[in-house]
Design an enzyme around this catalytic site. Structure first.
Site, mmCIF file in Angstrom:
data_model
loop_
_atom_site.group_PDB
_atom_site.id
_atom_site.type_symbol
_atom_site.label_atom_id
_atom_site.label_comp_id
_atom_site.label_asym_id
_atom_site.label_seq_id
_atom_site.Cartn_x
_atom_site.Cartn_y
_atom_site.Cartn_z
ATOM 1 C CG ASP A 178 54.700 -36.403 -8.328
ATOM 2 O OD1 ASP A 178 54.071 -37.470 -8.138
ATOM 3 O OD2 ASP A 178 55.751 -36.335 -8.980
ATOM 4 N N GLY A 232 41.931 -37.088 -3.631
ATOM 5 C CA GLY A 232 43.370 -36.929 -3.489
ATOM 6 C C GLY A 232 44.079 -38.249 -3.661
#
Length: 916
Positions: free
Chosen positions: A892, A777
């Protein structure tokens, strides 16, 4: 970097193509009656959304062909109901799932739902639109696999699902015989590229797979040789050599392969791509020479081959690319002279040849590039003077020659001052030992000036005052003497000042506290590098990483005066500089008390007052400096208690050492017998010392002092050689491995931790020294890695990065918030680690959180929330909290809120009244 410059062009071309498709659909604007089944489908479609102002304009009459966004097909008989063939609802603020009722529009040929807030998976019913030719679902929050749904769209000509969170591989995606545009960019697709998607089409024009997770080799391009115009594969994990079929794409106009793992040679067959306008192959492992075949590529506008391993000389045929706008060969191993004939490049706007091994003089022909805006030749072996002809570069606004061997600074400034648009000048590590000129004019547009590490002699020149727009000034690591002139305080836009490591004397002028940009929040109003893609890097010392800034306004407002001979006191007026983030006055001869007014500088992140002659106490009000992440008053003459509130618990003992009168903290709490460090002096009433003993002690002390002085002088003589600081540069330093970090390591594990005996070394090993393969991540302040711990359990390690202040604030906030918030349904913080300059957070590992978004998209939010806290009267507040949690997991990272914003949002929810 340069890629951003042509993305709008890609989007524009896609729109043009879509318009062409629309024009071929046979549309009408007559007042036709809707087909009843289409009318019902549209009504159900509108009911599925709780918002969307467009639907308020949809009336209940049967003339739906006049509704906003609805277009019907051409029908000569107006009495016959018309079928809806186009639905255009881009940028309408739609939220929720794509309704299944869309399948009722069985003659729909074009569907545009782009730039909304749609979420969830694609409904299977979408595959029933057998007439669909244009589908645009780009820039939403859609997720899940797509192969099963899209495979049924056999008539599709233009497909755009970019900017979502789709995942899975494309192995089951069917063939599309009419396909012309296929855009899957900016998602999370994996696996290899499925070439049958485009091989079945004879008219494929645009393929965009960029910003995904595709791997494997690039294959299956043989059938695209005559039609393909754009191929975008940026930011994936593709590998291997570039296939020969790539060079046979005779119609190709744009080829972007950056940020992959391609290796091998760029072949001479590149000459076959005669239609090529954009070639971006940066960030790979390509090697060998750059083929000298650009005489056949006369349409080329952008060439970016930066960050590879190319060697050899510049291809001379580049001079034949008269349309070239951008030439970026930065960070390679190119050699020889820059002997390109730039006269043939009248349209050149950006030339970046930094971080190579070029040598020799600057070519005079560069002055013929009258459109040149960015010129970066840093970190080469160039020498000589700046040519007089460079005065013709009137469009130039970014100029960097740092880390070369140029001479004649007065001539250089005399030439550059005539470039009226010049905004950034970086000349670091040149003009060694020269005298800084005192009579210079011009530079009306100058915002950044870096002349650090040049060994310059003289005083701080008065002509700097005429640079009215100057924001960043770096004169560090020179041999400047004299005092700091009071007129520095008149420079209204200056917010970053570095005079460190010189021989400046005198007091800190009180006028320095009149810097307007550091008093009020108006500094850095112009984003001077935002449009050029050339980042700036600040490197405080050799061992540290360079901090990257994409625009001068992002620099941390700072004043660095360390390592000079400044005396006097710290003026209390300095507390007016409330916008200051960094203040370093260390290693001077400053005396007197520490002004308590510094505590009013609420944004201060770095405060270093070490190695001075300061007296008195550390002002207790310093606890108000909540953003402070680096603090040192070491080696002064301070006394009293060390503040214990605020950030002070996190500062190491080294921040206070060398002050025997200080007390406080865990090691020496005030009030204890050993609270103060006392020098060891022998005592006793009966002790007597003879004359011989005194002579011996005196002789030993004399020898000891002589040795210490010799060592000190030796260190000072080597300071410039061994500890140089590349302070302001636009060069990227090599990322430092965590195992190379300096300083102490500290690992803290909480009681709930499953890994009691964990060490920092275990963290390194469990993530393979934070190898990219273990990234799971990306957060706003760093990457998250999967760790396989020695005891067999898994953990998620978040490695914070960025500016020291931002990083430390995020670190402190997460530790404080999550260490208190322990709940079975909350990912727990197991512990944290300080290792040198790195900050690591250790979390429990959760295999998959996508179920949360899935249930949310199915309107099953109440099942996500713990039943023990679910309360119907508090339903709105609970759902608002869930919404905040989902924002924190946004794909995002830039869209994720900061921890301060999360806390603020939660407080806002807490003040809302319960539903009655």
């Amino acid at each position: 970097m340069v890629v951003l410059g042509f993305i709008p062009l890609i989007r524009f071309k896609w729109i043009l193509f879509a318009c062409f498709v629309y024009s071929s659909l046979g549309l009408t604007t007559q007042n036709q009656v809707c087909d009843p089944s289409d009318l019902l489908a549209l009504e159900n479609f509108a009911k599925s959304f709780s918002n969307g102002s467009v639907f308020t304009s949809w009336s209940r009459d049967s003339i739906c062909c006049q509704w906003v966004g609805v277009v019907c097909g051409d029908q000569s008989n107006v009495s016959v109901p018309s079928k809806v063939v186009m639905l255009k609802l881009a940028r309408k603020g739609l939220k929720g799932l794509i309704p299944r009722s869309i399948a009722g529009l069985d003659q729909l040929k074009s569907l545009d739902l782009s730039f909304n807030h749609l979420e969830g998976v694609l409904p299977v019913e979408l595959s029933k639109l057998k007439q669909l030719e244009v589908l645009d679902l780009s820039h939403n929050n859609l997720s899940g696999p797509v192969s099963g749904v899209l495979s049924g769209l056999k008539m599709i000509r233009s497909l755009n699902v970019s900017g979502n969170s789709f995942n899975g591989d494309l192995s089951e995606l069917g063939e599309f015989p009419n396909l012309a545009v296929f855009n899957l960019s900016n998602n999370s697709f994996t696996g290899s590229l499925n070439s049958k998607i485009w091989r079945a089409s004879n008219g494929i024009q645009i393929l965009d797979f960029s910003m995904n997770r595709f791997g494997g080799k690039l294959e299956g391009l043989e059938n695209c040789s005559s039609s393909l115009k754009e191929l975008h594969l940026d930011s994936n994990s593709l590998a291997g050599v570039l296939p020969d079929a790539l060079y046979s794409l005779s119609s190709l106009q744009q080829l972007t392969l950056s940020e992959n793992h391609f290796y091998g040679l760029l072949k001479d067959n590149l000459s076959k791509l005669t239609s090529l306008k954009v070639l971006i192959i940066s960030g790979n492992q390509l090697s060998g020479r750059i083929p000298d075949v650009f005489g056949n590529l006369t349409n080329l506008e952008i060439l970016d081959a930066s960050s590879n391993s190319f060697s050899g000389q510049l291809p001379s045929s580049l001079a034949l690319c008269s349309k070239l706008h951008v030439l970026d060969l930065r960070n390679n191993s190119l050699t020889g002279q820059i002997d390109l004939n730039f006269t043939g490049l009248p349209s050149l706007c950006t030339l970046d040849l930094a971080s190579n091994h070029f040598s020799g003089l600057l070519p005079n022909s560069l002055s013929d590039c009258r459109e040149l805006k960015v010129l970066s030749l840093a970190k080469n072996n160039l020498s000589g003077q700046i040519p007089e002809s460079f005065t013709k570069l009137t469009s130039l606004f970014f100029f960097s020659l740092s880390n070369n061997s140029f001479v004649d600074l007065p001539r250089a400034l005399s030439v550059l001052q005539q470039c009226k648009n010049l905004t950034i000048v970086i000349l670091t590590k040149n003009f060694i030992g020269e005298k800084i000129p005192e009579n210079v004019s011009g530079f009306e547009s100058l915002m950044v000036l870096a002349l650090g590490n040049c060994g310059l002699k003289g005083h701080i020149p008065l002509w700097l005052l005429s640079c009215k727009k100057l924001q960043v000034l770096d004169l560090s690591w020179n041999h400047l003497d004299g005092s700091i002139p009071p007129w520095i305080g008149q420079m209204e836009n200056l917010f970053y000042l570095d005079f460190s490591n010189n021989s400046l004397t005198g007091e800190i002028p009180r006028k320095l506290a009149e810097l307007k940009s550091l008093i009020s929040n108006n500094c850095g109003s112009s984003n001077v590098t935002a449009s050029i893609g050339i980042p700036l890097y600040v490197k405080r010392n050799r061992s540290a990483n360079g901090l990257q800034y994409h625009q001068a306004s992002s620099f941390p407002p700072s004043i660095y005066l360390s390592n000079n001979r400044i005396n006097g006191t710290i003026p209390p007026e300095i507390g007016r500089l409330k916008q200051l983030h960094g203040l370093d006055l260390s290693r001077n001869n400053i005396s007197g008390p520490i002004p308590s007014s510094i505590s009013e500088m609420a944004n201060l992140e770095v405060l270093d007052l070490s190695f001075n002659d300061l007296t008195g106490s550390i002002p207790p009000s310093f606890y108000k400096l909540t953003f402070l992440s680096k603090f040192s008053v070491a080696y002064n003459h301070l006394q009293g208690a060390i503040p214990s509130a605020g950030q002070f618990y996190s500062f190491p003992a080294s921040s206070f050492e060398g002050n025997p009168g200080l007390c406080g903290g865990v090691d020496s709490p005030c009030g204890s017998k050993d609270s103060k460090l006392k020098p060891g002096i022998p005592s006793g009433s009966n002790s007597k010392i003879g004359r011989g003993t005194i002579i011996g002690i005196t002789f030993s002390i004399g020898i000891g002092i002589a040795i210490l002085l010799a060592v000190a002088l030796l260190k000072l003589s080597k300071r410039d050689e061994e500890d140089q600081i590349d302070d302001l540069d636009e060069e990227l330093s090599r990322p430092r491995r965590l195992s190379e970090g300096r300083g102490s390591s500290r690992l803290v594990l909480f009681q709930n931790s499953d890994c009691k005996d964990l060490t920092c070394a275990d963290l390194l090993k469990s993530t393979n020294n934070f190898n990219q393969a273990n990234i799971i991540g990306c957060g706003g302040f760093g990457l998250v890695y999967k760790a396989n711990l020695p005891n067999g359990t898994k953990a998620a390690i978040k490695r914070l990065s960025g500016d020291c202040g931002q990083m430390e604030r995020e670190f402190q906030a997460e530790v404080e918030a999550l260490s208190r918030a322990q709940h079975k349904n909350l990912v727990s913080l197991q512990g944290y680690c300080r290792h040198g300059s790195d900050r690591l957070l250790i979390y429990s590992y959760m295999e998959n959180v996508s179920w949360v978004f899935q249930m949310k998209s199915e309107k099953r939010e109440s099942e996500i929330i713990d039943p023990s806290i679910w309360d119907k009267d508090r339903e709105k507040q609970l759902l608002d909290m869930l919404e905040i949690a989902c924002k924190c997991l946004d794909r995002d990272p830039k869209q994720r809120p900061l921890i301060e914003e999360v806390v603020s949002s939660l407080r806002g929810i807490a003040t809302e009244p319960a539903q009655q």
